[in-house]
Design a protein around this motif. Structure first.
Motif, short mmCIF file in Angstrom:
data_model
loop_
_atom_site.label_atom_id
_atom_site.label_comp_id
_atom_site.label_asym_id
_atom_site.label_seq_id
_atom_site.Cartn_x
_atom_site.Cartn_y
_atom_site.Cartn_z
N PHE A 21 0.83 -1.21 0.00
CA PHE A 21 0.00 0.00 0.00
C PHE A 21 0.87 1.26 0.00
O PHE A 21 0.60 2.21 -0.74
CB PHE A 21 -0.92 -0.02 1.23
N THR A 22 1.91 1.27 0.82
CA THR A 22 2.81 2.41 0.87
C THR A 22 3.50 2.61 -0.48
O THR A 22 3.64 3.74 -0.97
CB THR A 22 3.86 2.21 1.97
N TRP A 23 3.95 1.51 -1.07
CA TRP A 23 4.58 1.55 -2.39
C TRP A 23 3.64 2.18 -3.41
O TRP A 23 4.02 3.07 -4.19
CB TRP A 23 4.96 0.13 -2.79
N PHE A 24 2.38 1.73 -3.40
CA PHE A 24 1.38 2.25 -4.34
C PHE A 24 1.15 3.74 -4.12
O PHE A 24 1.11 4.53 -5.08
CB PHE A 24 0.08 1.47 -4.17
N MET A 25 0.99 4.15 -2.86
CA MET A 25 0.71 5.55 -2.55
C MET A 25 1.88 6.46 -2.90
O MET A 25 1.68 7.60 -3.36
CB MET A 25 0.34 5.69 -1.08
N LEU A 26 3.08 6.00 -2.69
CA LEU A 26 4.25 6.81 -3.01
C LEU A 26 4.43 6.99 -4.51
O LEU A 26 5.04 7.98 -4.95
CB LEU A 26 5.51 6.20 -2.39
N ARG A 27 3.93 6.07 -5.29
CA ARG A 27 3.96 6.25 -6.74
C ARG A 27 2.98 7.33 -7.18
O ARG A 27 3.19 7.95 -8.22
CB ARG A 27 3.64 4.92 -7.44
N GLN A 28 1.91 7.52 -6.40
CA GLN A 28 0.95 8.57 -6.73
C GLN A 28 1.55 9.95 -6.49
O GLN A 28 1.40 10.86 -7.29
CB GLN A 28 -0.33 8.41 -5.90
N ARG A 29 2.22 10.06 -5.35
CA ARG A 29 2.88 11.32 -5.02
C ARG A 29 4.03 11.04 -4.06
O ARG A 29 3.80 10.63 -2.92
CB ARG A 29 1.91 12.31 -4.38
N PRO A 30 5.25 11.25 -4.52
CA PRO A 30 6.40 10.98 -3.65
C PRO A 30 6.53 12.02 -2.55
O PRO A 30 5.89 13.08 -2.59
CB PRO A 30 7.59 11.06 -4.62
N ILE A 31 7.32 11.69 -1.57
CA ILE A 31 7.58 12.60 -0.46
C ILE A 31 9.03 13.03 -0.53
O ILE A 31 9.93 12.20 -0.60
CB ILE A 31 7.31 11.92 0.90
N THR A 32 9.24 14.33 -0.55
CA THR A 32 10.61 14.83 -0.46
C THR A 32 10.97 14.94 1.02
O THR A 32 10.34 14.30 1.86
CB THR A 32 10.74 16.20 -1.15
#
Length: 338
Positions: free
Chosen positions: A143-154
């Motif tokens: 789930f985290t992997w999927f969400m980070l592909r939507q919008r990464p965190i700097t």
């Protein structure tokens, strides 16, 4: 890649549900060997194979329905493992989220090892609980992997320590639920809210010993005394109250106006799922752990974990200074910005 991650997440949810179903139907040793079943790749069905199973495992007569419960769980878990490895290989090749991709492979291998040990060590409670936590962790990582592909965190600009405390509190509660299930303590307390009036007199801290003494050839149906099982169950209930109160207050704080609409929306969903989980917990007590409700209790616990993770990600994403982007992937896996 996105569709693959969605498929993996859905498959992980199915595996968690099937794992709960397998435990609750006492089918954890439906197949006494691993990875096959009585030496076969499927449950023995012919007279010859059934006779061979009886000869090879005389101490464990074949119960076909339990064996199928266990093997179906293994088939889905194996499919998830193959899919995770494939997604990780693609991610490494494209040089995208390589750390989380490699972590997912390590976790799926560790989870497979726990699945083997669950059988070979005869349902040892610490292994059963670890296997459950591994399944939840796999879903959370995907789930985290999927969400980070939507919008990464700097680089995060805001502290989220109370969110991380909430994740620790919730994880502890999930572990206690796993310990309760692994020790067959689900129906040891029949009153509300905390067993009977004198429950504290029977409280035994050794109920949480990681390696309880085995009295037979395995740990099936539990080895703890009734008082120890009550201790496990009531501790699960007490920490459930702590978890519910903490997450409720935490979510309410994010519904305040100073937070973004995304954060408020995810906090509202967290509260909804939290109360659903409380209702299922009460239903388990009142109706003596019916199978459907108990499986749902496991699945909603997983959804509660994902809701909290989504709130954590929203917290950091709202603090990340990014321009609005319309993204699409090229056939090389690179991201183009419109």
């Amino acid at each position: 890649m996105q569709k693959g991650l969605i498929a993996a997440m859905l498959l992980a949810v199915v595996v968690i549900g099937l794992g709960a179903f397998t435990r609750l139907t006492d089918a954890g040793l439906g197949c006494p060997d691993w990875p096959g079943c009585y030496g076969q790749l499927a449950v023995p069905q012919t007279e010859e194979h059934i006779q061979h199973a009886a000869t090879a495992f005389p101490e464990r007569p074949l119960e076909a329905h339990k064996a199928w419960n266990e093997m179906i769980h293994r088939y889905f878990a194996g499919g998830l493992g193959l899919l995770v490895v494939a997604l990780a290989a693609i991610a490494v090749w494209r040089k995208q989220h390589r750390f989380i991709a490699i972590a997912s492979v390590v976790l799926i291998i560790f989870q497979a090892a726990l699945g083997m040990l669950t059988v070979t060590l005869g349902l040892m409670p610490i292994v059963v609980m670890g296997h459950l936590l591994g399944g939840f962790s796999m879903l959370a990582l995907l789930f985290t992997w999927f969400m980070l592909r939507q919008r990464p965190i700097t680089k995060p600009q805001r502290s989220g320590r109370w969110l991380w405390v909430g994740l620790l509190v919730l994880s502890t509660q999930i572990a206690l639920g796993g310990w309760t299930s692994a020790n067959y303590s689900a129906i040891s307390c029949q009153g509300l809210p905390l067993c009977h009036e004198a429950w504290s007199d029977d409280y035994q801290i050794d109920a949480f010993h990681p390696l309880p003494e085995r009295t037979g050839s395995n740990y099936e149906f539990g080895v703890l005394s009734h008082e120890q099982r009550k201790t496990v169950h009531v501790t699960h209930r007490i920490w459930a109250g702590v978890t519910a109160l903490y997450l409720f207050i935490l979510a309410l704080s994010y519904i305040q106006r100073r937070h973004s609409d995304i954060e408020r929306g995810r906090a509202s969903r967290l509260i909804f799922v939290l109360f659903t989980q409380i209702g299922l917990g009460v239903a388990n007590v009142l109706w003596q752990v019916p199978l459907a409700v108990a499986v749902a209790h496991n699945l909603i616990a997983a959804m509660l974990l994902l809701c909290l993770i989504s709130l954590i990600l929203a917290h950091y994403q709202s603090a990340t200074k990014l321009k609005p982007l319309v993204q699409k992937e090229t056939h090389y896996g690179e991201v183009e910005h419109a």
